[in-house]
Design a protein around this motif. Structure first.
Motif, PDB file in Angstrom:
ATOM      1  N   ARG A   1       0.840  -1.190   0.000  1.00 54.38           N
ATOM      2  CA  ARG A   1       0.000   0.000   0.000  1.00 54.38           C
ATOM      3  C   ARG A   1       0.882   1.250   0.000  1.00 54.38           C
ATOM      4  O   ARG A   1       2.047   1.209   0.422  1.00 54.38           O
ATOM      5  N   ASP A   2       0.300   2.344  -0.459  1.00 61.19           N
ATOM      6  CA  ASP A   2       1.031   3.608  -0.488  1.00 61.19           C
ATOM      7  C   ASP A   2       1.529   3.978   0.903  1.00 61.19           C
ATOM      8  O   ASP A   2       0.814   3.825   1.887  1.00 61.19           O
ATOM      9  N   GLU A   3       2.749   4.444   0.961  1.00 61.13           N
ATOM     10  CA  GLU A   3       3.363   4.981   2.182  1.00 61.13           C
ATOM     11  C   GLU A   3       3.527   3.938   3.286  1.00 61.13           C
ATOM     12  O   GLU A   3       3.672   4.286   4.458  1.00 61.13           O
ATOM     13  N   SER A   4       3.548   2.664   2.915  1.00 64.04           N
ATOM     14  CA  SER A   4       3.694   1.610   3.926  1.00 64.04           C
ATOM     15  C   SER A   4       5.033   1.702   4.647  1.00 64.04           C
ATOM     16  O   SER A   4       5.096   1.587   5.873  1.00 64.04           O
ATOM     17  N   VAL A   5       6.110   1.894   3.882  1.00 66.94           N
ATOM     18  CA  VAL A   5       7.449   1.954   4.484  1.00 66.94           C
ATOM     19  C   VAL A   5       7.530   3.135   5.455  1.00 66.94           C
ATOM     20  O   VAL A   5       8.025   2.995   6.582  1.00 66.94           O
ATOM     21  N   GLU A   6       7.030   4.286   5.027  1.00 67.12           N
ATOM     22  CA  GLU A   6       7.066   5.476   5.879  1.00 67.12           C
ATOM     23  C   GLU A   6       6.234   5.273   7.146  1.00 67.12           C
ATOM     24  O   GLU A   6       6.624   5.703   8.238  1.00 67.12           O
ATOM     25  N   GLU A   7       5.088   4.606   7.004  1.00 69.32           N
ATOM     26  CA  GLU A   7       4.227   4.394   8.164  1.00 69.32           C
ATOM     27  C   GLU A   7       4.878   3.470   9.187  1.00 69.32           C
ATOM     28  O   GLU A   7       4.817   3.730  10.394  1.00 69.32           O
ATOM     29  N   ILE A   8       5.513   2.407   8.720  1.00 66.33           N
ATOM     30  CA  ILE A   8       6.188   1.490   9.642  1.00 66.33           C
ATOM     31  C   ILE A   8       7.292   2.221  10.400  1.00 66.33           C
ATOM     32  O   ILE A   8       7.451   2.051  11.616  1.00 66.33           O
ATOM     33  N   ARG A   9       8.042   3.057   9.701  1.00 71.67           N
ATOM     34  CA  ARG A   9       9.116   3.812  10.355  1.00 71.67           C
ATOM     35  C   ARG A   9       8.547   4.813  11.362  1.00 71.67           C
ATOM     36  O   ARG A   9       9.120   5.020  12.438  1.00 71.67           O
ATOM     37  N   THR A  10       7.421   5.426  11.017  1.00 76.33           N
ATOM     38  CA  THR A  10       6.789   6.371  11.936  1.00 76.33           C
ATOM     39  C   THR A  10       6.385   5.676  13.230  1.00 76.33           C
ATOM     40  O   THR A  10       6.617   6.191  14.333  1.00 76.33           O
ATOM     41  N   LEU A  11       5.781   4.494  13.100  1.00 69.19           N
ATOM     42  CA  LEU A  11       5.370   3.747  14.284  1.00 69.19           C
ATOM     43  C   LEU A  11       6.579   3.342  15.119  1.00 69.19           C
ATOM     44  O   LEU A  11       6.560   3.433  16.354  1.00 69.19           O
ATOM     45  N   GLN A  12       7.645   2.896  14.461  1.00 74.46           N
ATOM     46  CA  GLN A  12       8.847   2.493  15.183  1.00 74.46           C
ATOM     47  C   GLN A  12       9.494   3.681  15.883  1.00 74.46           C
ATOM     48  O   GLN A  12      10.012   3.539  16.998  1.00 74.46           O
ATOM     49  N   ASP A  13       9.479   4.845  15.251  1.00 75.37           N
ATOM     50  CA  ASP A  13      10.029   6.051  15.876  1.00 75.37           C
ATOM     51  C   ASP A  13       9.270   6.401  17.150  1.00 75.37           C
ATOM     52  O   ASP A  13       9.823   7.057  18.048  1.00 75.37           O
ATOM     53  N   ARG A  14       8.018   5.981  17.239  1.00 76.11           N
ATOM     54  CA  ARG A  14       7.201   6.234  18.427  1.00 76.11           C
ATOM     55  C   ARG A  14       7.284   5.082  19.424  1.00 76.11           C
ATOM     56  O   ARG A  14       6.467   4.969  20.322  1.00 76.11           O
ATOM     57  N   ARG A  15       8.258   4.217  19.209  1.00 81.86           N
ATOM     58  CA  ARG A  15       8.508   3.072  20.092  1.00 81.86           C
ATOM     59  C   ARG A  15       7.342   2.085  20.111  1.00 81.86           C
ATOM     60  O   ARG A  15       7.043   1.454  21.127  1.00 81.86           O
ATOM     61  N   ILE A  16       6.694   1.953  18.974  1.00 84.69           N
ATOM     62  CA  ILE A  16       5.664   0.934  18.781  1.00 84.69           C
ATOM     63  C   ILE A  16       6.274  -0.166  17.922  1.00 84.69           C
ATOM     64  O   ILE A  16       6.711   0.084  16.797  1.00 84.69           O
ATOM     65  N   THR A  17       6.362  -1.358  18.457  1.00 81.46           N
ATOM     66  CA  THR A  17       6.945  -2.457  17.697  1.00 81.46           C
ATOM     67  C   THR A  17       5.943  -2.957  16.661  1.00 81.46           C
ATOM     68  O   THR A  17       4.736  -3.003  16.909  1.00 81.46           O
TER      69      THR A  17
END
Length: 302
Positions: free
Chosen positions: A126-142
């Motif tokens: 899906r669009d922006e999947s890579v960016e979204e995963i990184r955003t969640l990880q930056d917020r300390r969400i595994t």
């Protein structure tokens, strides 16, 4: 708890793969396999996939094109395994996963136990999947992937997302997905899925959501639905939950301050009926302004 409060507790985001991290319908990589099938076999395959909302079924239906189906036969769906029906001659037709190690295909067509054709599909994120995963990880969400698909397909998607081997699981049954969530959940897991094979995992998670893909298996269980092809709705929803909490706290603080001030003023005899009548609508207006300003300032750190 309300959804907004539960979202703020999320520390694990778990995704199904097909139709969730990837676009709804995968692309068939070997359409020539369909051309090798004779007319009765194509009719049987069309009967299996017509009306079924699984991404693989939808892709095969589109690739087959219009045509006749076998009438008067009920197609049985075994969740997480495939489709089957018995024709008027007593022949058993099925479409499902190949036996482990027996084929490189993602789905195989079988007649009375004999494999007739295998179909391979290519997933697109899906669009922006890579960016979204990184955003969640930056917020300390595994972030984890739980999929019923074969290992090579899940590994490919996980590598695109930058997830290591300990953050994804493949070839899972619906029961195994739910068991994984139960074992790893500390009342802080968000599960995102879109199929019937995610239903049990929905029950085990703190909260759950589903992208709208034309299927309605989870409409009674999902806490929220999201439209469009982008995956950015996950962090966006958590942002809204954080802003909602901030707005609630500010309104509460204002209400306490306002009520204390008016009570003191009333006890001291400084609050006339006219002043009270004016202050009541002004307080409501101030409350709405606080909410509007809070939701309008999205640049504030969450």
């Amino acid at each position: 708890l309300a959804l907004w409060k539960r979202l703020l507790r999320v520390r694990h985001a778990v995704f199904d793969k097909t139709g969730t991290l990837t676009l709804e319908n995968p692309v068939i990589e070997n359409p020539e396999a369909l051309k090798t099938l004779n007319a009765p076999t194509q009719q049987a395959l069309r009967t299996l996939v017509t009306g079924n909302l699984h991404p693989v079924s939808r892709s095969l239906f589109d690739a087959l094109g219009p045509g006749e189906i076998a009438q008067g036969h009920e197609v049985r769906e075994l969740i997480g395994q495939g489709l089957a029906f018995t024709d008027q001659n007593g022949v058993e037709w099925s479409l499902g996963r190949p036996k482990t190690g027996s084929s490189s295909a993602d789905a195989v067509l079988i007649r009375d136990g004999t494999e007739l054709a295998g179909f391979r599909f290519r997933d697109e994120l899906r669009d922006e999947s890579v960016e979204e995963i990184r955003t969640l990880q930056d917020r300390r969400i595994t972030v984890h992937i739980l999929s019923g698909d074969r290992e090579s397909k899940v590994a490919h998607i996980a590598s695109q997302l930058g997830l290591s081997k300990d953050h994804w699981q493949a070839s899972l049954t619906p029961e195994q997905k739910a068991e994984w969530v139960r074992q790893n959940d500390s009342d802080d897991t968000l599960y995102i899925g879109d199929g019937a094979n995610d239903s049990l995992a929905f029950d085990a998670a703190l909260c759950a959501g589903s992208p709208v893909t034309g299927r309605s298996f989870l409409e009674q269980k999902a806490d929220f639905f999201c439209l469009g092809h982008s995956l950015r709705f996950v962090s966006g929803l958590i942002d809204i939950a954080a802003i909602h909490r901030r707005a609630t706290r500010r309104v509460f603080a204002f209400s306490v301050t306002y009520n204390i001030a008016t009570i003191i003023a009333g006890l001291m005899g400084h609050l006339s009926p006219l002043a009270a009548a004016i202050l009541m609508p002004l307080s409501s207006l101030a409350t709405l302004s606080i909410v509007a300003l809070t939701f309008g300032r999205k640049s504030e750190p969450l």
